[in-house]
Design a protein around this motif. Sequence first.
Motif, PDB file in Angstrom:
ATOM      1  N   LEU A 329      17.007 -19.980  24.675  1.00 37.51           N
ATOM      2  CA  LEU A 329      16.378 -19.053  23.724  1.00 37.51           C
ATOM      3  C   LEU A 329      14.907 -19.399  23.536  1.00 37.51           C
ATOM      4  O   LEU A 329      14.046 -18.513  23.513  1.00 37.51           O
ATOM      5  N   LYS A 330      14.612 -20.674  23.404  1.00 37.95           N
ATOM      6  CA  LYS A 330      13.226 -21.118  23.221  1.00 37.95           C
ATOM      7  C   LYS A 330      12.358 -20.686  24.399  1.00 37.95           C
ATOM      8  O   LYS A 330      11.237 -20.191  24.222  1.00 37.95           O
ATOM      9  N   ALA A 331      12.881 -20.868  25.625  1.00 34.34           N
ATOM     10  CA  ALA A 331      12.127 -20.479  26.811  1.00 34.34           C
ATOM     11  C   ALA A 331      11.913 -18.971  26.861  1.00 34.34           C
ATOM     12  O   ALA A 331      10.821 -18.495  27.216  1.00 34.34           O
ATOM     13  N   LEU A 332      12.946 -18.194  26.500  1.00 35.89           N
ATOM     14  CA  LEU A 332      12.819 -16.734  26.521  1.00 35.89           C
ATOM     15  C   LEU A 332      11.776 -16.259  25.512  1.00 35.89           C
ATOM     16  O   LEU A 332      10.960 -15.382  25.816  1.00 35.89           O
ATOM     17  N   ARG A 356      15.768 -20.971  13.802  1.00 31.57           N
ATOM     18  CA  ARG A 356      14.389 -20.487  13.858  1.00 31.57           C
ATOM     19  C   ARG A 356      13.422 -21.652  14.040  1.00 31.57           C
ATOM     20  O   ARG A 356      12.461 -21.574  14.815  1.00 31.57           O
ATOM     21  N   ARG A 357      13.689 -22.737  13.341  1.00 29.86           N
ATOM     22  CA  ARG A 357      12.806 -23.910  13.421  1.00 29.86           C
ATOM     23  C   ARG A 357      12.854 -24.543  14.810  1.00 29.86           C
ATOM     24  O   ARG A 357      11.831 -24.968  15.349  1.00 29.86           O
ATOM     25  N   LYS A 358      14.031 -24.592  15.417  1.00 32.52           N
ATOM     26  CA  LYS A 358      14.173 -25.219  16.728  1.00 32.52           C
ATOM     27  C   LYS A 358      13.678 -24.314  17.855  1.00 32.52           C
ATOM     28  O   LYS A 358      13.068 -24.776  18.823  1.00 32.52           O
ATOM     29  N   ALA A 359      13.979 -23.017  17.742  1.00 28.62           N
ATOM     30  CA  ALA A 359      13.632 -22.095  18.823  1.00 28.62           C
ATOM     31  C   ALA A 359      12.177 -21.662  18.785  1.00 28.62           C
ATOM     32  O   ALA A 359      11.599 -21.307  19.820  1.00 28.62           O
ATOM     33  N   LEU A 360      11.580 -21.698  17.619  1.00 29.62           N
ATOM     34  CA  LEU A 360      10.190 -21.261  17.474  1.00 29.62           C
ATOM     35  C   LEU A 360       9.435 -22.280  16.613  1.00 29.62           C
ATOM     36  O   LEU A 360       9.002 -21.967  15.506  1.00 29.62           O
ATOM     37  N   PRO A 361       9.268 -23.528  17.119  1.00 27.11           N
ATOM     38  CA  PRO A 361       8.645 -24.582  16.304  1.00 27.11           C
ATOM     39  C   PRO A 361       7.184 -24.294  15.967  1.00 27.11           C
ATOM     40  O   PRO A 361       6.701 -24.673  14.905  1.00 27.11           O
ATOM     41  N   LEU A 383      22.529 -12.483  21.017  1.00 29.82           N
ATOM     42  CA  LEU A 383      22.069 -11.161  21.425  1.00 29.82           C
ATOM     43  C   LEU A 383      20.641 -10.998  20.920  1.00 29.82           C
ATOM     44  O   LEU A 383      20.374 -11.171  19.726  1.00 29.82           O
ATOM     45  N   ILE A 384      19.725 -10.692  21.816  1.00 26.92           N
ATOM     46  CA  ILE A 384      18.311 -10.603  21.446  1.00 26.92           C
ATOM     47  C   ILE A 384      17.855  -9.162  21.578  1.00 26.92           C
ATOM     48  O   ILE A 384      18.189  -8.465  22.544  1.00 26.92           O
TER      49      ILE A 384
END
Length: 397
Positions: A329-332, A356-361, A383-384
Motif C-alpha cells: 500500500l505504501k508503495a502504491l 494511515r501513519r504507517k502507509a503515509l508517514p 480496496l483503494i
Amino acid sequence: MNDLAPLLTPEGRALLDEVRGTAPADELAVATRLRRAHPAELVSAALGQARLRQRAGVKFGAADAERMFFTPNGVEQSTRASVAAYRALRLKSMGVTSVADLCCGIGGDAIALARAGIRVLAVDRDPLTAAAARANADALGLAGLIDVREADVTEVDTTSYDAVFVDPARRGGRGRIFDPEAYSPPLSWAVQAALRAPHAALKVAPGIPHEAVPAQAEAEWISDGGDVKEAVLWFGTAPGAVRATLLPGPRTLLGRGLPDPGVRSVGRYLYEPDGAVIRAHLVAEVAQEVEGGLVDATIAYVTSDSLLPTPYATAYEITDQLPFNVKKLKALLRERKVGILTVKKRGSAVEPEELRRKALPKPQGPHSATVFLTRVAGAPTMLIGAPARAVTGAGRS
C-alpha cells in the motif's frame, strides 16, 4: 447550583447575557470580575449554564440554545432538534393533536411537538429537569402548548391524549445501558403504555436487537448527516414494518423483505450504506437498487459494476484490490503521489489512524485516495479508490 430559579430572576438573566460566549480560557477572569457585584454561586451557575448552552448549540442551533436552560444530562441525552422535528411532523401527519411526552427531559421533543402545533403534556420526575423543561417552553414562547408536570411517568393518566411518546433513560451510573429492560422505565412498561394509546412512539437505542422489537411495532432507524442517532418503535402505524430514514430530507427506505444479497467479486464501484440502513438490516434493498452484491457474506459493503443513484449509500470507484500488505500500500500511494489518505474499515482489526501513519508517514503529493480495510471472500483485503462523482439521486421514499 441545583436550582434554576436564581438564573430566572432579572439578575440571573442579566448575568447570562453578560457571560454569553465566554471562552473557557477567560472564565476565571470573568468570574473574578463578576463576583465583585454578584453572589459567587450565581456567577458560577451562570458560567456553567453558558458552557452548557455552547455545547447544546450543536443539537438545538445557537439561536435556540442561547435562550434555553440545560442540565449536563439534558444536553447529553436530549434529541437533536432536526430528529425531533421529523418525528413531530410524522405524528402530525397521523392526525395527532395532543401527545403525552413521558420522560421529557429538558423538553427538546416537547418543543418540536409544540412547534408542529401539537398540544403536549411533558412529564419528568426529576425536579431540576422538569424546571428546565418549563423554563424552555417559556423562553421559546411555547408555554401555551406545553404543560410541564413533575411526576413519576408510571402514575400519569394518558388516556385523553392522541399519542404517547416515551424516551426512557438509557444511561446509568456506569454509562450506557444496552439491555432494554434496564431502561428507566423498562421497555416492557413503555410498550404497554404505547398499546393503550391510539398512536405511540418509543425512542430506543439504535443498537436495539431486532428480536427485541415487539410484533405490534414498526421499527425505524434514523440518521442525521450520516450519523445514526436513534431508533423509534411506532405503534398505530404498520406493525412489523422496518424503515431507515436519512436526514436531512427526509429520505426513507422501506424494508421489502428481501433475502440477503449474494456475494460477488469486487466490481468497479463500492457502495457504503448509511448507518441507519445497516442498523435496519436493509442492505439487501440497497444492493437491489444498485444491481450489486456483497464483497463478503459478513460485511455490509455492496459492490456493483454500475454507478446508480441512491441516497442510501455513498459510492466509491475502486481502482485497486490488494491483499492486506502495508508495504504494498505504501508503495502504491507513493507511486500515485497521494498526499491525503482516508481509511475506512469494516471487518478489520487494524486501526485506521495506525495504518494511515504507517502507509503515509510523510504526506506528499497532490492526490487523494480512500482505502477500505475489509474482507473479500473471507480474506483480509485492501480496496483503494475515491468517491464516485455522480452518486446522488431521488431514490425511493
